[in-house]
Structure formats: structure tokens, C-alpha cells
Design an enzyme around this catalytic site. Structure first.
Site, PDB file in Angstrom:
ATOM      1  N   LYS A  15       0.854  -1.198   0.000  1.00 44.49           N
ATOM      2  CA  LYS A  15       0.000   0.000   0.000  1.00 44.49           C
ATOM      3  C   LYS A  15       0.885   1.242   0.000  1.00 44.49           C
ATOM      4  CE  LYS A  15      -4.026   1.961   2.430  1.00 44.49           C
ATOM      5  NZ  LYS A  15      -4.971   1.786   3.547  1.00 44.49           N
ATOM      6  N   SER A  65     -10.169  -0.339   6.728  1.00 46.30           N
ATOM      7  CA  SER A  65      -9.530  -0.194   5.415  1.00 46.30           C
ATOM      8  C   SER A  65      -8.838  -1.436   4.871  1.00 46.30           C
ATOM      9  CB  SER A  65      -8.520   0.959   5.448  1.00 46.30           C
ATOM     10  OG  SER A  65      -9.211   2.176   5.410  1.00 46.30           O
ATOM     11  N   SER A  96      -9.840   1.905   2.491  1.00 46.71           N
ATOM     12  CA  SER A  96      -8.916   2.615   1.634  1.00 46.71           C
ATOM     13  C   SER A  96      -7.875   1.735   0.944  1.00 46.71           C
ATOM     14  CB  SER A  96      -8.190   3.684   2.447  1.00 46.71           C
ATOM     15  OG  SER A  96      -7.381   3.093   3.444  1.00 46.71           O
TER      16      SER A  96
END
Lengths: 533, 97
Positions: A79, A178, A154
């Protein structure tokens, strides 16, 4: 052999057995990226040369016997809020567009020490603020199961990358759901560990008291193996907890047995607001666990409606403080025209941050300001204490709690950002675990009538990851992993856009979205120059 | 009770947040914040008297270490990402008149 269809642990075994070379494993991922990335856009940065070079080094270390772990030679997506030395780390924000960290996050270091090969950085909501990956400055990521839908957020890029088999596994971060919610939307498995289990060193902070790094993969075995590698006590993270050796032995919990396990079903999590198809799928999964000997029971968790407001006050407050470091002085974007220092700060931040980030910084600044601090911030912290207490009481009676990961399956693109409160309500089943520091896993339990995946969340008490891993593993043994069509037949994309995307593009309201995707196309795959780590 | 955010408040929040907002952005921010605060006000239904504010979920204590130098001079690394630099320092607009 279809390398990309393997799980991370399966691939690692074949690499170890010399059935597959690290170079072939890395190339298989890069080729899959080449095929599907234009349609899905899971990555902000793909480091082709670096990954191939690193693959050669890892192969040597496997050959000379210095790397023997389950992830040696396995490609990984990271990420884009986890720092990677020399490789762009943007948080999907304009303000960090050109930021190349000079150090690597501890969780990623742990992966590298175990021989994993970082192939790139995955797309996310800007600074992890969002539930759809639509707030990314670099354009949206699309759901691999239906390209007209969001992947969740996210960590939407990480989950989409795993579902499309662009990489066997990825790291995500979870501040309010997330990892768990996008895992559910993309039909993959993700774990948010107990707060303090994985070092936050090098994770660009959003809500420091809530943030945790965790694994995203195709199955529970992978997630347990990855968590075992990334979890560590780290003196560089003041909230890191030393769980001692047995506390990190997550793969020992991969046991196909839930005989006598007590499962709590919070009534409030299955009432109004929950889509009936999601509800049915999850309750059917609970029945499967019951058939395997678990004892499930409904109970009142209490305080459920207060988790979201408390979460948004605390997360925004911490964000307003954490994001004050982005001022155009030390790194990242600086406005071009300004008059004096103060004006430079303001212009830099106003031009560098997107709308949702500004919204939360302002809310956070407000709730921390004198006159409102007690009424909002302290009130939220008191609520958090009560929520923690409610879970403490529940875990006296239950080993694990089962909940949906989200009230619905993946929503359509372009329908979430206009009403903040409505968007925040989608986090109802995930934020409380962050407030209470609890571990949670999301696993796929089937698809709805639209063909979109449904995720079940299994929540454990603090430091009891092993119970949720055991329950999830036992359920997983009863069903085969489902791959989206796009992962199975990526070459179809060459024959034209898949149905979902074609539908979306034929509509007029798809135009704004096309522009965003167009902007991303120019930036999304950036090759990295310079030396490796 | 519906929250009302005044122009002064939004101006003040802009100063605290170090954000420069256009007129339209200010109006949107006011509307958003009013909506969010109306929602957050649900917390007032909850009697939290007697609950200590919890900033950290575990009873953690400050971690001390020996006051010994560790690592190396990282100034070159630190400056790598600076938008502007000069003489081993970050370069910023004049701060003292």
C-alpha cells in the site's frame, strides 16, 4: 503452469522446491499487471526493473540456503502509505507525488528480510481517508468483479491487485476498516491485527491510535503466514507491543476444527441497514461453523450507534495533527507562488490535499479547538472507553464475534463521495474494532445476485488472532476460492472492455470518471530509476 | 439540535488547519461540518459520566532508553526530499522581518 493462480504460500513452496524460479514468479506478476492494470488500476507505481533485480538476489539467497521462509521469492504489492526506500510513496496524494523515502517501513523490511519481492505500490484513498479508493489523486481503482463498481477502501488497490492476481499478496493498513471492507468487496482475505502487533514505523500516519498494518491475500493460510513475518516488536514504534515468541506463531492456528468454539452474533449488527443478501450469506456461514461444532448465540453488544461518531471525531483529530507535517518545507509538494512563510504553508496544503482530506483536517481542527475540545474530543474518548468495555464483557462469554464487513456489497463508482455522513455510515461494522484495538479478519463467504463478493468478519479479543484464524480457516475448508473472471481470462481484456466497464462508459455520467482515469493513465506506471534497497 | 457554523468559525478553523479556502469551498465546508456535527451529536444521548477518556487501549507506559547516540548523521538523507535547500538546511521564505 498458471503461476498467478497460486496462493503466496503455494508459490513459495514451489520456489523452494525449484519448480518455479523467482524470476518466473516475478515475471508472471509483471505480465499480469501488463494485462489487467489498464482496466483495474490497482497500482500507483510498478517497479519492474527493481523487482527483477531483487528477484535475482533473492534466488541466490535461496540457492545458498540463507533464505528458507515461506515467502522467499514471492512478489508483493505494498500500500502506498508504507515507506519504501527510494521508491515513490505517495499516499495517493498530490502533496507526496514526488516523495521517495530514505528508509523502509518496518513491516516491509520484515517482508524483505523474509525474501519477498516488492513489485510496486498500490493505490488507496488519499491518506487512507475513504472507503472506495475514489479519493486517490491518481484516479480510481475498479472492482475486479465488476469494473463499474468500487473496490472498497482505503486499501482498494491492494485488494484489487490480489483479486486480479497481479500479485499473490499485498500489505494494507486499517484505521477504520480499510483492510477488512475492501477485502470483502474484492472477495479476498485480510487481517487487521491487534493494535501494536505490527510496527507502524514507516507507515504514514492517519489516526495513530487506530492504524494497523496487515496482510491481504487469497486465503487464511497466506494471511497467517504473512502476519507471522510482518509482526514484530519494534523499539522505533512507541506503541509496539512485545508479544513474545508464542504470540507471533499465527500459522499454528491453521486448524480445521471449531468444536466448542463460542460465537457471539451482535443483534445490532444484523438489523436495519444490513442488505438482506449479505445477511443471509453470513448467517449461512455461521451455520456452517455450527455444523462443525461451534456454538453460536445472538447477544446485545450495545453502544453500536456511537462507534461511528466517536471514530470520526478521534480519527479526524489525530489526522489534523498528523497531517500538519505536510507544509512544503521538508518533503513533498510546495506551492509555486506565495508571499511569506505562512502563506506558503496555506497554499501548499490547499493545493496539495484533496477535498476529503481537507474535510477531515478541518473537522479535526474544530473538535480539538478550545471551547469544543471537551464537548467533542473528550466525549469521543469517553465513548471509546465504554465501547472497549462492551467488548471486554462480550469476550467473557464468546471466543469470537461474527459480523458483516460492510452493510452492502461493492457500490457503484461515483455514488459515495458527495454525502460524507452517508459514506461514513458504511463503516458501521468495522470502526469499533479499531477503537477497541481488536483483531479482525474478513473472509469471502460467497457472492450476491449481482455476482459481487460478500465478506464475513470474525473479530477476536485483543491478542487472540489465533482464534479468528482458526474459525476462518475452518470455514474456508468448506468452500473453494472464487476468482473473478478477469483473473481467469485476463486476455479477454485485449478483445475489448469487459461488460461492466463498457456499461459504465456508455453512460454520460461516466465522463468525469473517464477524465480521472485518463489522468491516471499517464502517471500510473512509473518505472523506478536508481539502485535497490 | 442543528449546528450552525458561522463565517468566523470557518475562518478560525481555516487558520488552525492552515488551509486557504475559496468562497465556494468555505460554503461547502460549512455545510459539511454542520452535517457532520449534527450526526456526531448522537454522542450526547450517551451518559459518559464516570468513563475516563481513553487515549490508548492498552495500559502502556512511556518507554525510556539510555541516552546514547545511535545511528549516524542523517542530515543528507533528511534533505533529499526538500523542495528547496541551501547550505545543508531547508530553505524557506524569510521568517523574521
Amino acid at each position: 503452469m498458471d503461476i498467478t493462480s497460486l496462493t503466496a504460500v503455494e508459490l513459495g513452496k514451489k520456489i523452494k522446491a525449484r519448480e518455479i524460479s523467482v524470476a518466473d514468479a516475478v515475471k508472471a506478476s509483471l505480465d499480469q499487471i501488463e494485462r489487467v492494470e489498464k482496466a483495474v488500476h490497482s497500482f500507483v507505481t510498478v517497479d519492474r526493473e527493481g523487482a527483477l533485480r531483487r528477484g535475482e538476489e533473492v534466488q541466490k539467497q535461496i540457492d545458498d540456503g540463507s533464505l528458507t521462509g515461506p515467502l522467499a521469492g514471492v512478489p508483493a504489492g505494498i500500500k502506498d502509505n508504507l515507506c519504501t526506500k527510494g521508491m515513490p510513496t505517495t499516499c495517493s496524494s498530490k502533496i507526496l507525488e514526488n516523495f521517495r523515502p530514505t528508509f523502509t517501513a518496518e513491516a516491509v523490511r520484515n517482508l524483505e528480510r523474509a525474501g519477498a519481492v516488492v513489485i510496486g505500490k498500490t493505490n488507496m484513498d488519499e491518506f487512507a481517508m475513504g472507503s472506495t479508493t475514489e479519493t486517490s489523486y491518481f484516479g480510481v481503482t475498479r472492482n475486479p468483479w465488476n469494473l463499474a463498481h468500487v473496490p472498497g477502501g482505503s486499501s482498494g488497490g491492494s485488494c484489487a491487485a490480489v483479486a486480479t492476481e497481479e500479485c499473490p499478496f499485498a500489505l494494507g493498513s486499517d484505521t477504520g476498516g480499510s483492510i477488512r471492507q475492501p477485502s470483502a468487496f474484492c472477495g479476498v482475505t485480510g487481517i487487521k491485527p491487534t493494535y501494536g502487533t505490527v510496527s507502524r514505523y514507516g507507515l504514514i500516519a492517519y489516526g495513530s491510535s487506530l492504524d494497523q498494518v496487515g496482510p491481504i491475500a487469497k486465503d487464511v493460510t497466506d494471511c497467517a503466514a504473512i502476519l507471522e513475518v510482518i509482526a514484530s516488536y519494534d523499539s522505533k514504534d512507541s506503541t509496539s507491543i512485545d508479544r513474545k515468541r508464542p504470540g507471533y506463531d499465527f500459522t499454528s492456528a491453521l486448524i480445521n476444527d471449531v468444536e466448542g468454539m463460542r460465537i457471539g452474533i451482535p443483534k445490532d449488527y444484523f438489523g436495519e441497514g444490513l442488505n438482506c443478501e449479505v445477511k443471509e450469506k453470513i448467517l449461512a456461514a455461521v451455520r456452517v461453523l455450527e455444523e462443525r461444532g461451534a456454538v453460536a448465540e445472538e447477544f446485545d453488544l450495545s453502544l453500536v450507534p456511537y462507534a461511528i461518531p466517536a471514530y470520526y471525531v478521534i480519527a479526524s483529530a489525530e489526522a489534523s495533527s498528523n497531517l500538519s507535517r505536510f507544509d512544503g518545507v521538508k518533503y513533498g509538494y510546495r506551492a509555486e507562488d506565495y508571499e511569506g512563510l505562512h502563506n506558503m504553508y496555506k497554499k501548499t496544503r490547499s493545493e496539495g490535499f484533496g477535498a476529503e482530506v481537507k474535510r477531515r483536517i478541518m473537522l479535526g481542527s474544530f473538535v480539538l479547538s478550545s471551547g469544543y475540545y471537551d464537548a467533542y474530543y473528550l466525549k469521543a474518548l469517553r465513548t471509546k472507553a465504554m465501547i472497549k468495555q462492551a467488548f471486554d464483557q462480550a469476550f467473557v462469554r464468546y471466543d469470537v464475534i461474527v459480523a458483516p464487513a460492510s452493510p452492502t456489497t461493492a457500490l457503484k463508482l461515483g455514488h459515495s463521495l458527495s454525502d460524507p455522513v452517508k459514506m461514513y455510515l458504511g463503516d458501521i461494522y468495522t470502526v469499533a474494532m479499531n477503537l477497541a484495538g481488536l483483531p479482525g479478519i474478513s473472509i469471502p463467504v460467497g457472492t450476491d445476485s449481482k455476482g459481487l463478493p460478500v465478506g464475513m468478519q470474525i473479530i477476536g479479543n485483543c491478542f487472540e488472532e489465533k482464534k479468528i484464524i482458526r474459525a476462518a480457516y475452518t470455514f474456508e475448508q468448506t468452500r473453494a476460492y472464487e476468482r473473478p473472471e478477469l483473473a481467469k481470462y485476463p486476455d479477454k481484456l485485449r478483445e475489448g472492455l469487459p461488460k461492466g466497464l463498457a456499461d459504465e462508459r456508455s453512460k454520460k455520467d461516466g465522463q468525469a470518471d473517464d477524465q480521472a482515469a485518463g489522468r491516471a493513465d499517464g502517471r500510473q506506471i512509473r518505472s523506478r530509476e536508481g539502485g535497490g534497497e | 439540535m442543528a449546528n450552525k457554523i458561522s463565517d468566523e468559525t470557518i475562518e478560525y478553523v481555516g487558520i488552525l488547519a492552515k488551509l486557504e479556502l475559496s468562497g465556494e469551498e468555505k460554503e461547502n465546508a460549512k455545510a459539511d461540518m454542520e452535517k457532520m456535527l449534527d450526526y456526531i451529536d448522537i454522542l450526547n444521548e450517551l451518559d459518559t459520566d464516570g468513563a475516563e477518556p481513553m487515549s490508548h487501549v492498552f495500559p502502556v507506559h512511556n518507554v525510556f532508553r539510555e541516552d546514547a547516540v545511535s545511528g549516524v548523521d542523517g542530515s543528507a538523507d533528511t534533505l533529499v526530499n526538500a523542495p528547496l535547500k541551501k547550505d545543508n538546511s531547508f530553505k524557506v521564505p524569510k521568517t523574521i522581518g
